[in-house]
Structures are given as structure tokens and as C-alpha cells.
Design an enzyme around this catalytic site. Structure first.
Site, short mmCIF file in Angstrom:
data_model
loop_
_atom_site.label_atom_id
_atom_site.label_comp_id
_atom_site.label_asym_id
_atom_site.label_seq_id
_atom_site.Cartn_x
_atom_site.Cartn_y
_atom_site.Cartn_z
N ASP A 227 0.29 -1.03 17.52
CA ASP A 227 1.46 -0.51 16.82
C ASP A 227 2.60 -1.53 16.75
OD1 ASP A 227 0.03 1.82 16.72
OD2 ASP A 227 1.55 3.07 17.67
N HIS B 188 0.23 -2.35 21.70
CA HIS B 188 1.27 -2.83 20.79
C HIS B 188 1.14 -4.34 20.58
CE1 HIS B 188 2.81 0.97 22.40
NE2 HIS B 188 3.53 1.06 21.30
#
Length: 281
Positions: A101, A246
Site C-alpha cells: 500500500d 507497505h
């Protein structure tokens, strides 16, 4: 190479990848995301204990796309709206999905892409529009290497605190950037902070996207240490798991190093790291 030539090349590449995914699905070699009654995500609970971490022979074929998808069911004036996001995948074999992400970030995303390429696996990248618009080349690389790019809004706000108009703007602007840089509009979206409500589901559906959450949260955003991230993935690994990591939003050096450690271990334990190319009914 001109912009038009780049987009033509990307679209041609994507069509070839999609055709390959459809062929694999027809041959019955891929798993499927599953839904329960009423359209809610469903699937068996993750395996636990020693059996979940049982070592199997390495996979000889790394990429097994989730296939068998079709456009969302629609009726006149109505689009199917989920009430919950997908949390996991299910189907044949020991399939897992790795997701990243907040990117793309030129400090960390290229290293993640390099590691994925080294082991010939594909992942999902839920990108923020304000990052994507500055680093379109990384989305082009994701398209060229067969990764799936999803929508993570423009500026990563708490969507449940916004008006419908602002939610749509956050999603739609990001869809536009992804289409331009990646070669096609996103089929998947993920709400920042995992904050979903009816408006988020409705607007995502109206924009042609399915909602995907996660099963295992590495909490790598808190920089807990490379070994801790690896341990969380190893302990959470099980058929059907979707892993959240992430590649932007802060110092992601630990996330990069952790992927280099746990990815070959997952593959050597018999897991198929897979991606969904298409949404389904």
C-alpha cells in the site's frame, strides 16, 4: 518512446497477460476468491499450528493468477454492492496474495519489484494517486511485469469522515491516473486505514472496482524490525491469506529487507504467490 507508444505497448502487454490468466483458469490451475450468502466474503479459516507451516516441495510454477472472474452482476439501474471487503482467497492449492500500500515510492518500490522479479512472482500494489502521478514510470513497470495495481485513493484520507462527493473525487482521480500510467482502470480498491462504510462500497462499485482488505497485517508501518515483519508473515502464512505491507508512507527499508527473507521461504514451503487479474460475479 512517445507517450502514445508507451501506452500502446502496455496495453498489448496487459492483453497478453490477461489471455494467459484466462487460459490458466480454464485449465483449472488457479484458485478463486469466494463469497458467502448475500455477497459477503467467505472462505475457510486460516490453518493454524504445525500443519499450516508444513514444508512442501518448492513450487515449480510461481505465477498462478486467480482466474474465472466476470463483471459484477448488474440489473437495470443497479450495480452489485458488497457489504464487506474480501479478506482472503480460497480455492485449490496453497495460494497467498502479497499486497503493498501507499506507493509508489522510488526509494523502496523498485527494490520490491526487483525481489518479486527475482523469484518470478506477482503482487498487488494499492497506490495513492498523489504518489502515482509523480511516479508514472513505476506503474508502467508494474504493468509490464504483470503486477496488479489497485486504487488506494488520492491522498489517503479517512474516507468515513468525508462526503460522498469527496470520496468519489479521491477514488475517481486515482482511477484516471492509474489508467493513464498503467494502461487500464483499476478493478480493485482498498480503503485507507481499513475504514469502510456503505458510501465507500457503493462508490467503489459504481467505478467498477471490488473491495479487498487483508488477512495478515505485518504492521510494517510501525518499523518493528525486519525480523518481526518476517515472523508475522511466517506465522500468518496459510492457504488463502492476503498479506498487507507497505512500499511508501515512511521509511520502508525494513519492509524491503523482510520481503527478501520471507518470499523465498514461502515459495520453498509450497505456497503459490498469486494475483487476481479480474473481478468476479
Amino acid at each position: 518512446m512517445t507517450k502514445d507508444q508507451l501506452l500502446t505497448r502496455l496495453c498489448t502487454r496487459r492483453r497478453a497477460l490477461l489471455a494467459g490468466a484466462a487460459a490458466l483458469g480454464a485449465a483449472g490451475t488457479a484458485g478463486l476468491l469466494s463469497l458467502g450468502p448475500g455477497g459477503e466474503p467467505a472462505g475457510p479459516a486460516p490453518a493454524t499450528g504445525p500443519q499450516a507451516r508444513r514444508t512442501l516441495k518448492p513450487s515449480a510454477y510461481r505465477l498462478q493468477p486467480l482466474a474465472g472472474y466476470s463483471p459484477p452482476r448488474t440489473e437495470p439501474g443497479r450495480t452489485l454492492v458488497r457489504r464487506e471487503p474480501f479478506l482472503r482467497v480460497s480455492g485449490r492449492g496453497r495460494s497467498m496474495v502479497l499486497t503493498f500500500d501507499d506507493g509508489p515510492d522510488p526509494r523502496y518500490t523498485p527494490d520490491i519489484l526487483d525481489t518479486l522479479a527475482k523469484y518470478d512472482v506477482r503482487a498487488m500494489f494499492f497506490v495513492c494517486g498523489e504518489m502515482a502521478v509523480e511516479h508514472r514510470d513505476l506503474l508502467a513497470r508494474m504493468a509490464d511485469e504483470g503486477h496488479v495495481v489497485g486504487n488506494h485513493t488520492w491522498s489517503h484520507p479517512m474516507l468515513t469522515r468525508l462526503t460522498r462527493g469527496r470520496i468519489r473525487s479521491e477514488m475517481e482521480r486515482t482511477c484516471d491516473v492509474i489508467e493513464e500510467a498503467y494502461g487500464e482502470r483499476p478493478l480493485w480498491f482498498r480503503a485507507p486505514y481499513g475504514a469502510w462504510n456503505r458510501a465507500v462500497f457503493q462508490l467503489g462499485a459504481e467505478l467498477g472496482m471490488e473491495p479487498l482488505a487483508w488477512t495478515v497485517d505485518t504492521l510494517d508501518w510501525s518499523t518493528p524490525g525486519t525480523r518481526t515483519i518476517v515472523r508475522r508473515v511466517e506465522r500468518g502464512a496459510a492457504p488463502g491469506v492476503v498479506v498487507l505491507s507497505h512500499d511508501a508512507g515512511g521509511d520502508r527499508a525494513q519492509s524491503v529487507r523482510a520481503l527478501r527473507d520471507y518470499l523465498p521461504q514461502l515459495l520453498d514451503s509450497g505456497y503459490h504467490i498469486t494475483v487476481p487479474y479480474r473481478r468476479y460475479a
